[in-house]
Design an enzyme around this catalytic site. Structure first.
Site, PDB file in Angstrom:
ATOM      1  CG  ASP A  92     -49.188 -56.806  79.002  1.00 38.33           C
ATOM      2  OD1 ASP A  92     -48.668 -55.650  79.043  1.00 38.33           O
ATOM      3  OD2 ASP A  92     -50.728 -56.204  79.118  1.00 38.33           O
ATOM      4  NE  ARG A  93     -47.988 -52.743  75.090  1.00 38.76           N
ATOM      5  CZ  ARG A  93     -48.824 -52.090  73.913  1.00 38.76           C
ATOM      6  NH1 ARG A  93     -47.435 -51.544  73.340  1.00 38.76           N
ATOM      7  NH2 ARG A  93     -49.754 -51.558  74.291  1.00 38.76           N
ATOM      8  CE  LYS A 130     -54.647 -54.702  83.777  1.00 38.15           C
ATOM      9  NZ  LYS A 130     -55.301 -54.953  82.151  1.00 38.15           N
ATOM     10  CB  THR A 156     -56.894 -48.622  75.746  1.00 41.47           C
ATOM     11  OG1 THR A 156     -56.691 -47.815  74.831  1.00 41.47           O
ATOM     12  CG2 THR A 156     -56.611 -49.486  74.948  1.00 41.47           C
ATOM     13  CD  GLU A 182     -55.267 -55.087  71.791  1.00 41.20           C
ATOM     14  OE1 GLU A 182     -55.754 -54.076  71.731  1.00 41.20           O
ATOM     15  OE2 GLU A 182     -54.461 -55.386  73.268  1.00 41.20           O
ATOM     16  CD  GLU A 183     -51.696 -52.118  66.479  1.00 47.00           C
ATOM     17  OE1 GLU A 183     -50.248 -51.688  66.384  1.00 47.00           O
ATOM     18  OE2 GLU A 183     -52.259 -51.861  67.255  1.00 47.00           O
ATOM     19  CB  SER A 215     -48.505 -51.659  80.345  1.00 45.90           C
ATOM     20  OG  SER A 215     -48.858 -52.133  79.491  1.00 45.90           O
ATOM     21  CG  HIS A 216     -46.972 -49.272  76.681  1.00 45.04           C
ATOM     22  ND1 HIS A 216     -48.072 -49.757  76.740  1.00 45.04           N
ATOM     23  CD2 HIS A 216     -46.628 -48.220  75.371  1.00 45.04           C
ATOM     24  CE1 HIS A 216     -49.079 -48.583  76.273  1.00 45.04           C
ATOM     25  NE2 HIS A 216     -48.137 -47.842  75.536  1.00 45.04           N
ATOM     26  CE  LYS A 249     -51.081 -56.357  75.835  1.00 45.73           C
ATOM     27  NZ  LYS A 249     -52.267 -55.273  76.143  1.00 45.73           N
ATOM     28  NE  ARG A 266     -51.761 -45.912  70.384  1.00 41.77           N
ATOM     29  CZ  ARG A 266     -50.109 -46.033  70.386  1.00 41.77           C
ATOM     30  NH1 ARG A 266     -49.344 -45.416  70.146  1.00 41.77           N
ATOM     31  NH2 ARG A 266     -50.526 -45.795  71.789  1.00 41.77           N
ATOM     32  NE  ARG A 289     -51.901 -48.080  81.170  1.00 43.63           N
ATOM     33  CZ  ARG A 289     -51.171 -49.007  80.534  1.00 43.63           C
ATOM     34  NH1 ARG A 289     -50.360 -48.120  78.882  1.00 43.63           N
ATOM     35  NH2 ARG A 289     -51.829 -49.531  80.379  1.00 43.63           N
ATOM     36  CB  THR A 333     -58.072 -50.547  69.992  1.00 35.55           C
ATOM     37  OG1 THR A 333     -57.272 -50.710  69.044  1.00 35.55           O
ATOM     38  CG2 THR A 333     -56.506 -50.672  70.813  1.00 35.55           C
ATOM     39  CG  ASP A 361     -48.439 -55.227  81.863  1.00 34.76           C
ATOM     40  OD1 ASP A 361     -46.884 -54.572  81.049  1.00 34.76           O
ATOM     41  OD2 ASP A 361     -49.644 -54.657  82.004  1.00 34.76           O
ATOM     42  CG  ASP A 369     -45.748 -54.452  78.350  1.00 35.29           C
ATOM     43  OD1 ASP A 369     -45.880 -56.099  79.128  1.00 35.29           O
ATOM     44  OD2 ASP A 369     -46.102 -54.092  78.376  1.00 35.29           O
TER      45      ASP A 369
HETATM   46  C1  VG1 Z   1     -52.193 -49.381  73.789  1.00 35.45           C
HETATM   47  C2  VG1 Z   1     -52.401 -50.847  72.158  1.00 35.45           C
HETATM   48  C3  VG1 Z   1     -53.397 -51.292  72.980  1.00 35.45           C
HETATM   49  C4  VG1 Z   1     -53.587 -52.038  73.832  1.00 35.45           C
HETATM   50  C5  VG1 Z   1     -53.405 -51.401  75.307  1.00 35.45           C
HETATM   51  C6  VG1 Z   1     -52.490 -51.304  76.202  1.00 35.45           C
HETATM   52  O1  VG1 Z   1     -53.731 -48.613  73.436  1.00 35.45           O
HETATM   53  O2  VG1 Z   1     -52.539 -49.995  71.107  1.00 35.45           O
HETATM   54  O3  VG1 Z   1     -53.498 -52.433  71.745  1.00 35.45           O
HETATM   55  O4  VG1 Z   1     -54.119 -53.032  74.053  1.00 35.45           O
HETATM   56  O5  VG1 Z   1     -52.027 -50.207  74.599  1.00 35.45           O
HETATM   57  O6  VG1 Z   1     -51.499 -52.308  76.610  1.00 35.45           O
HETATM   58  P1  VG1 Z   1     -54.361 -47.355  72.949  1.00 35.45           P
HETATM   59  O7  VG1 Z   1     -55.244 -47.124  73.309  1.00 35.45           O
HETATM   60  O8  VG1 Z   1     -52.339 -46.475  73.539  1.00 35.45           O
HETATM   61  O9  VG1 Z   1     -53.747 -48.090  71.651  1.00 35.45           O
HETATM   62  V1  VG1 Z   1     -50.268 -52.509  77.646  1.00 35.45           V
HETATM   63  O10 VG1 Z   1     -48.990 -53.479  77.715  1.00 35.45           O
HETATM   64  O11 VG1 Z   1     -49.728 -50.403  77.794  1.00 35.45           O
HETATM   65  O12 VG1 Z   1     -51.124 -52.943  79.476  1.00 35.45           O
HETATM   66 CO    CO Z   2     -48.233 -54.711  78.889  1.00 39.25          CO
END
Ligand code: VG1
Ligand code: CO
Length: 541
Positions: A279-280, A124, A17, A361-362, A111-112, A374, A494, A21, A342, A277, A275
């Site tokens: 962006d959240r 990335k 996504t 995004e949710e 990221s998270h 984001k 999910r 990673r 997504t 990095d 989060d």
């Molecule tokens: C998740 C979220 C998605 C978001 C992505 C990257 O992806 O659901 O909405 O864009 O993480 O966020 P997935 O494929 O695990 O559902 V971040 O802040 O980790 O770059």
């Molecule tokens: Co992030």
């Protein structure tokens, strides 16, 4: 001296996504990082080009940066702009790419996902527009990793990335820049900083939890130094390679310290977290949690109150699993609305074309056309700007919002580390059943449509299929199911759940209770327990 190092393809270097990673030891394995970085340069070309480089400071960030710089020099890049200490938040990296009109950038982050020697690392590539590479480009990079035979490496000492200023690396310029200043300046152009200073000077109290991740220095500079929030407003403000053992995912489960404070006696007026990095974002009012889907809708309805958006919005875009709350605002404002797969990469073309101004995004992601990622702190500042103008509490603003638009009760249930074959079997069976679902009655609701979401980009016409199963009931309730594309262990399922209440009655239920029939329907239709052995989610947001 430039050497050409013989290598061979390593399986599984397929970006998900948001970038590639893997567990950190995998990334640190022989040739792993090098193969992927060479694949990036082979696809986008490096000769004579300028790129931005930075990461969220997690374990291996500093070593990976030196490798990437040596490879950039060996591949003929002219100049690299690097955040001091090889650190840049994702939105700040996006901004630097745009500000300096570079040929793109490489962001080191998972990221998270947690960080550390045994946790996750990621890489990335972002395009010259500042946004994540689209699927066509990441697919080409993946293809390249499957046929790679060599990579180029400059033999050289480390660049001192702690020293701001210009350095030379084998003829390539390395400009080490302050990671915060340009980003903070951008925020000043969008929001009413004098009004925010007055808000804090008037006694408004805030808690910002940076979760030992990248936003600490950004939040301290903007909130405490520039806006005058009380010293100590930002907690966990020092970025650490392992995020202090925290899971830097700003949701009620992982940001529980913040949640406890905001739900407790003497809670501050406003709470927020970001989060790994940056962006959240999660925003919380005193005694009230704001779901990300509601946050997007409230921001869309009120963005014009901030100077950067005073002219109004061109449109609002949301990912498919995000609740339709933002759609109701778009309809009321008479502006365009978009539903994308997504992942932030799908918003880029809409933002570039000026068709969407706000996106969300949710998964705790919100942003606008100021960058192409984001942006956690941006969302927090927009909320603050709205609070400063409306002079109401978060709870009051939410109550008025639901009274006007109705409430989309919403929740996401995550089932983590399921054996991949079991999760795949469940999704395959669910997909196979879709054709027969229409008209079926479940939990007193009738299924109106059921499909596998496919998206045609309205700007460039590219098509992305199999983006998640959706089951929509005739009362507007909705179930969405997809497998995560960011995890590094087994499969994460999910399950996204939504139910609309038009009001005026029934606007203040507990979301899990309001959604109970939809949750039961989801488990039944997917035969979740039968396939996966799971009956309850690991994380509820
Ligand atoms: C998740 C979220 C998605 C978001 C992505 C990257 O992806 O659901 O909405 O864009 O993480 O966020 P997935 O494929 O695990 O559902 V971040 O802040 O980790 O770059
Ligand atoms: Co992030």
């Amino acid at each position: 001296m430039i050497t050409t190092v013989a290598t061979q393809p390593i399986a599984g270097q397929k970006p998900g996504t948001s970038g590639l990673r893997k567990k950190t030891p995998v990334f640190m394995g022989p040739h792993y990082l090098e193969n992927f970085v060479q694949a990036i340069f082979d696809v986008v070309g490096a000769s004579g080009k300028t790129f931005v480089l930075g990461g969220d400071g997690r374990y291996f960030n500093d070593r990976a940066a030196q490798v990437i710089l040596r490879m950039a020099a060996a591949n003929g890049a002219a100049r690299m702009i690097v955040g001091q200490g090889a650190v840049l938040s994702t939105p700040a990296a996006s901004h630097l790419i745009r500000l300096n009109k570079t040929d793109g950038g490489i962001i080191m982050s998972a990221s998270h996902n947690p960080g550390g020697p045994e946790e996750d690392f990621g890489v990335k590539f972002n395009m010259p527009n500042g946004g994540p590479a689209p699927e066509g480009v990441t697919e080409a990079m993946f293809q390249r990793t499957t046929e790679i035979t060599a990579y180029k490496m400059l033999e050289a000492q480390d660049v001192d990335l702690n020293a701001i200023g210009r350095h030379d690396l084998g003829g390539m310029i390395v400009d080490v820049v302050d990671p915060v200043a340009d980003y903070a300046d951008l925020m000043e152009t969008l929001f009413d900083f004098p009004a925010l200073r007055a808000l804090f000077a008037g006694g408004f109290r805030m808690r910002m939890d940076s979760m030992c991740a990248v936003t600490g220095p950004y939040a301290v500079e903007i909130l405490e130094n520039r806006l005058g929030a009380a010293p100590g407003t930002v907690t966990h403000a020092t970025p650490l390679p392992d995020f202090g053992g925290m899971h830097p995912d700003p949701n009620p489960t992982w940001a529980h310290e913040l949640m406890d404070e905001m739900m407790g006696a003497d809670a501050p007026d406003f709470g927020a977290a970001s989060d790994g990095d940056g962006d959240r974002n999660m925003v919380v009012g005193r005694g009230i949690y704001v779901s990300p889907s509601d946050s997007l809708a409230v921001l869309a309805a009120n963005a014009h109150l901030a100077p950067g958006y005073a002219k109004g919005l061109a449109g609002v875009a949301r990912s498919m699993p995000t609740s339709a709350a933002a759609d109701r605002v778009a309809d009321a404002l008479g502006i365009a609305k978009f539903e994308t797969p997504t992942g932030w990469k799908f918003f880029g073309s809409l933002l570039d074309a000026g068709r969407a101004t706000l996106c969300g995004e949710e998964s705790f992601g919100t942003g606008s056309d100021h960058v192409r990622e984001k942006d956690g702190l941006w969302a927090i500042l927009l909320w603050l700007n709205i609070l400063a103008v409306r002079k109401q509490s978060v709870a009051e603003i939410l109550a008025e919002h639901w009274a006007r638009f109705g409430r989309n009760y919403y929740s996401r249930h995550d089932f983590e580390a399921i054996a991949t074959d079991k999760a795949d079997a469940m999704m395959a069976a669910l997909r196979a059943s879709l054709a027969d679902l229409r008209g079926r009655e479940v939990e007193g609701m009738t299924i109106a449509t059921a499909d596998d979401f496919a998206y045609t980009d309205p700007v460039d016409g590219s098509v992305s299929a199999k983006q998640g199963v959706r089951i929509i009931f005739d009362d507007g309730s909705r179930i969405v199911m997809r497998l995560s594309g960011t995890g590094t262990e087994g499969a994460t399922l999910r399950v996204y759940l939504e139910r609309y209440s038009p009001g005026p009655e029934g606007l203040d239920h507990d979301p899990q209770e309001a959604l109970a029939p939809v949750i039961r329907a989801a488990h039944g239709l997917a035969r979740l327990a039968e396939f996966t052995g799971r009956t309850a989610p690991d994380v509820v947001t």
